[in-house]
Design a protein around this motif. Sequence first.
Motif, PDB file in Angstrom:
ATOM      1  N   LEU A 251      -5.156   6.853 -10.251  1.00  0.00           N
ATOM      2  CA  LEU A 251      -4.978   6.990  -8.622  1.00  0.00           C
ATOM      3  C   LEU A 251      -6.011   6.211  -8.056  1.00  0.00           C
ATOM      4  CD1 LEU A 251      -4.378  10.878  -8.269  1.00  0.00           C
ATOM      5  CD2 LEU A 251      -2.809   8.979  -8.131  1.00  0.00           C
ATOM      6  N   THR A 252      -6.981   5.494  -8.918  1.00  0.00           N
ATOM      7  CA  THR A 252      -8.048   4.710  -8.246  1.00  0.00           C
ATOM      8  C   THR A 252      -7.568   3.153  -8.235  1.00  0.00           C
ATOM      9  OG1 THR A 252      -9.016   3.871 -10.428  1.00  0.00           O
ATOM     10  CG2 THR A 252      -9.700   5.815  -9.321  1.00  0.00           C
ATOM     11  N   ASP A 253      -6.304   3.025  -8.411  1.00  0.00           N
ATOM     12  CA  ASP A 253      -5.623   1.548  -8.347  1.00  0.00           C
ATOM     13  C   ASP A 253      -4.255   1.681  -7.807  1.00  0.00           C
ATOM     14  OD1 ASP A 253      -5.689  -1.380  -8.166  1.00  0.00           O
ATOM     15  OD2 ASP A 253      -5.349  -1.152 -10.515  1.00  0.00           O
ATOM     16  N   SER A 254      -3.679   0.433  -7.182  1.00  0.00           N
ATOM     17  CA  SER A 254      -2.402   0.401  -6.681  1.00  0.00           C
ATOM     18  C   SER A 254      -1.608  -0.748  -7.092  1.00  0.00           C
ATOM     19  CB  SER A 254      -2.240   0.646  -5.287  1.00  0.00           C
ATOM     20  OG  SER A 254      -0.941   0.673  -4.789  1.00  0.00           O
ATOM     21  N   PRO A 255      -1.168  -0.637  -8.442  1.00  0.00           N
ATOM     22  CA  PRO A 255      -0.391  -1.865  -8.927  1.00  0.00           C
ATOM     23  C   PRO A 255       0.570  -2.244  -8.351  1.00  0.00           C
ATOM     24  CG  PRO A 255      -0.544  -0.095 -10.378  1.00  0.00           C
ATOM     25  CD  PRO A 255      -1.456   0.468  -9.571  1.00  0.00           C
ATOM     26  N   SER A 256       1.418  -1.410  -7.870  1.00  0.00           N
ATOM     27  CA  SER A 256       2.713  -1.664  -6.968  1.00  0.00           C
ATOM     28  C   SER A 256       2.526  -2.515  -5.595  1.00  0.00           C
ATOM     29  CB  SER A 256       3.319  -0.305  -6.594  1.00  0.00           C
ATOM     30  OG  SER A 256       2.665   0.265  -5.665  1.00  0.00           O
ATOM     31  N   THR A 257       1.164  -2.062  -5.072  1.00  0.00           N
ATOM     32  CA  THR A 257       0.760  -2.792  -3.824  1.00  0.00           C
ATOM     33  C   THR A 257       0.398  -4.301  -4.156  1.00  0.00           C
ATOM     34  OG1 THR A 257      -0.045  -0.978  -2.586  1.00  0.00           O
ATOM     35  CG2 THR A 257      -0.985  -2.965  -2.188  1.00  0.00           C
ATOM     36  N   ARG A 258      -0.333  -4.481  -5.502  1.00  0.00           N
ATOM     37  CA  ARG A 258      -0.684  -6.032  -5.863  1.00  0.00           C
ATOM     38  C   ARG A 258       0.285  -6.932  -6.175  1.00  0.00           C
ATOM     39  NH1 ARG A 258      -3.665  -4.030  -9.304  1.00  0.00           N
ATOM     40  NH2 ARG A 258      -5.720  -3.973  -8.275  1.00  0.00           N
ATOM     41  N   THR A 259       1.444  -5.988  -6.982  1.00  0.00           N
ATOM     42  CA  THR A 259       2.688  -6.789  -7.302  1.00  0.00           C
ATOM     43  C   THR A 259       3.422  -7.113  -6.123  1.00  0.00           C
ATOM     44  OG1 THR A 259       2.806  -5.578  -9.467  1.00  0.00           O
ATOM     45  CG2 THR A 259       4.825  -6.635  -8.628  1.00  0.00           C
ATOM     46  N   ALA A 260       3.631  -6.319  -5.028  1.00  0.00           N
ATOM     47  CA  ALA A 260       4.190  -6.630  -3.987  1.00  0.00           C
ATOM     48  C   ALA A 260       3.509  -7.727  -3.081  1.00  0.00           C
ATOM     49  CB  ALA A 260       4.432  -5.539  -3.010  1.00  0.00           C
ATOM     50  N   ALA A 261       2.358  -7.820  -3.281  1.00  0.00           N
ATOM     51  CA  ALA A 261       1.396  -9.016  -2.610  1.00  0.00           C
ATOM     52  C   ALA A 261       1.767 -10.272  -3.329  1.00  0.00           C
ATOM     53  CB  ALA A 261      -0.017  -8.330  -2.611  1.00  0.00           C
ATOM     54  N   GLN A 346       4.782   4.521  -2.916  1.00  0.00           N
ATOM     55  CA  GLN A 346       5.640   3.391  -2.629  1.00  0.00           C
ATOM     56  C   GLN A 346       4.985   2.435  -1.654  1.00  0.00           C
ATOM     57  OE1 GLN A 346       9.810   4.241  -1.698  1.00  0.00           O
ATOM     58  NE2 GLN A 346       9.129   6.526  -1.924  1.00  0.00           N
ATOM     59  N   ASN A 347       5.021   1.109  -1.599  1.00  0.00           N
ATOM     60  CA  ASN A 347       4.356   0.075  -1.032  1.00  0.00           C
ATOM     61  C   ASN A 347       5.026  -0.859  -0.642  1.00  0.00           C
ATOM     62  OD1 ASN A 347       1.403   1.328  -0.928  1.00  0.00           O
ATOM     63  ND2 ASN A 347       1.911   1.707  -3.104  1.00  0.00           N
ATOM     64  N   LEU A 348       4.899  -1.564   0.503  1.00  0.00           N
ATOM     65  CA  LEU A 348       5.645  -2.544   0.994  1.00  0.00           C
ATOM     66  C   LEU A 348       4.629  -3.606   1.653  1.00  0.00           C
ATOM     67  CD1 LEU A 348       8.805  -3.009   3.269  1.00  0.00           C
ATOM     68  CD2 LEU A 348       6.709  -3.886   4.127  1.00  0.00           C
ATOM     69  N   VAL A 349       4.596  -4.742   1.201  1.00  0.00           N
ATOM     70  CA  VAL A 349       3.762  -5.770   1.775  1.00  0.00           C
ATOM     71  C   VAL A 349       4.440  -6.886   2.633  1.00  0.00           C
ATOM     72  CG1 VAL A 349       1.873  -7.722   1.122  1.00  0.00           C
ATOM     73  CG2 VAL A 349       2.086  -5.253   0.005  1.00  0.00           C
ATOM     74  N   ALA A 350       3.979  -7.273   3.545  1.00  0.00           N
ATOM     75  CA  ALA A 350       4.662  -8.453   4.380  1.00  0.00           C
ATOM     76  C   ALA A 350       3.405  -9.411   4.947  1.00  0.00           C
ATOM     77  CB  ALA A 350       5.296  -8.082   5.754  1.00  0.00           C
ATOM     78  N   VAL A 351       3.485 -10.564   4.600  1.00  0.00           N
ATOM     79  CA  VAL A 351       2.809 -11.605   5.205  1.00  0.00           C
ATOM     80  C   VAL A 351       3.304 -12.407   6.360  1.00  0.00           C
ATOM     81  CG1 VAL A 351       1.543 -13.640   4.516  1.00  0.00           C
ATOM     82  CG2 VAL A 351       2.025 -11.855   2.667  1.00  0.00           C
ATOM     83  N   LEU A 352       2.541 -12.519   7.365  1.00  0.00           N
ATOM     84  CA  LEU A 352       2.788 -13.076   8.613  1.00  0.00           C
ATOM     85  C   LEU A 352       1.894 -14.100   9.048  1.00  0.00           C
ATOM     86  CD1 LEU A 352       3.043  -9.553   8.903  1.00  0.00           C
ATOM     87  CD2 LEU A 352       4.621 -10.473  10.872  1.00  0.00           C
ATOM     88  N   GLU A 353       2.745 -15.417   9.501  1.00  0.00           N
ATOM     89  CA  GLU A 353       1.961 -16.540   9.974  1.00  0.00           C
ATOM     90  C   GLU A 353       2.582 -16.865  11.148  1.00  0.00           C
ATOM     91  OE1 GLU A 353       1.463 -19.588   6.944  1.00  0.00           O
ATOM     92  OE2 GLU A 353       1.807 -18.089   5.294  1.00  0.00           O
ATOM     93  N   GLY A 354       1.597 -17.874  11.982  1.00  0.00           N
ATOM     94  CA  GLY A 354       1.794 -18.253  13.246  1.00  0.00           C
ATOM     95  C   GLY A 354       2.122 -19.840  12.765  1.00  0.00           C
ATOM     96  N   ASP A 355       2.920 -20.497  13.862  1.00  0.00           N
ATOM     97  CA  ASP A 355       3.108 -21.863  13.882  1.00  0.00           C
ATOM     98  C   ASP A 355       1.650 -22.674  13.957  1.00  0.00           C
ATOM     99  OD1 ASP A 355       5.918 -22.106  13.597  1.00  0.00           O
ATOM    100  OD2 ASP A 355       6.238 -21.926  15.688  1.00  0.00           O
TER     101      ASP A 355
END
Length: 357
Positions: A251-261, A346-355
């Motif tokens: 519970l001190t880590d979130s490998p699913s978040t890291r993998t999604a990232a 469950q974890n979802l990660v999205a990366v967003l960038e501007g022009d």
Amino acid sequence: MTGPRTSRYARDVAVVAFAQSDHLRRTDELSEVEMVMPVLHEVLAATGLKAGEIGFTCSGSSDYLAGRAFSFTMTLDGVGAWPPISESHVEMDGAWALYEAWVKIQTGEADTALVYSYGKSSPGSVRDVLTRQLDPYYLAPLWPDSVALAALQAQALVDAGETDETSLAAIAARSRADAAHNPHAQLRCAVPQGDYQVRPLRTGDCPPVGDGVAAVVLAAGDLARQLCERPAWITGIDHRIEAHGLGLRDLTDSPSTRTAAQHAGLFDAPVDTAELHAPFSSQEVVLRKALGLGDTVAVNPSGGALAANPMMAAGLIRIGEAAARIHRGASDRAVAHATSGPCLQQNLVAVLEGDRA
């Protein structure tokens, strides 16, 4: 203008508009349709599109909160009965509805999508409702609620030496101070840490219970640039899940978040903003570590889920808030995170960038 810095998918897709309601402790006088309709009108007006010009519509909500089966069908009245639409729904936070809409655009079956989510937590006890997502044989019969499970995670972090109560209080104080600039936040002022809810979590470490709505519009390619002066391009998106049994997880880590990232390309370049769906102050500690966020990153400048946590909409709001900062030039590359389930299951990660200019 050139395109986003990186593109790993068949089509470039961007968030071109974001709207949300004021998040309130109670909305007894409003139905879900009355909550949703003005937000949908606002987000469409920001693009100039009409409902009939949207290629795909997807919503996120929970029948458990509404207390009736297929409750999402009534909110389609807020979208409009005519013309007919291509529509879908996820029994999840709206961030996962956005993922489905993004996939729909990637297939070429739509060029635009309207995504919205909503939750009315005020009619019942959220702490009791969320026990129903636990393992039905071993955990659910014990009725551990969401705060007790978050406290279990927080205590594990304290025992591991990764945080302490003073540090948790500082996270809560910073979040609520940042929310002072967010007119939609439910809590926009200092909140005393107060008494223990479940040790080591005090009142200030826990999210408010409230009602709210969020919506975004997605668009592909050149159409996105026509609809928005500075689109927030989704250059990476991924979601992962961890074991259902809490005893099988650290519970001190979130490998699913890291993998999604990793699969979303987060670690390819620095980010300047992170909107993290961390309903409890202790969960920000876990997510910062999993995402490798340093002190130079602005974390939850909107106030985050500690300032407003409408069930089923808080994750979509994180994506919308990150996109809004890119729209107005306050961010160039941001990461948005959404979670569902106990202790960041469950974890979802999205990366967003501007022009780039």
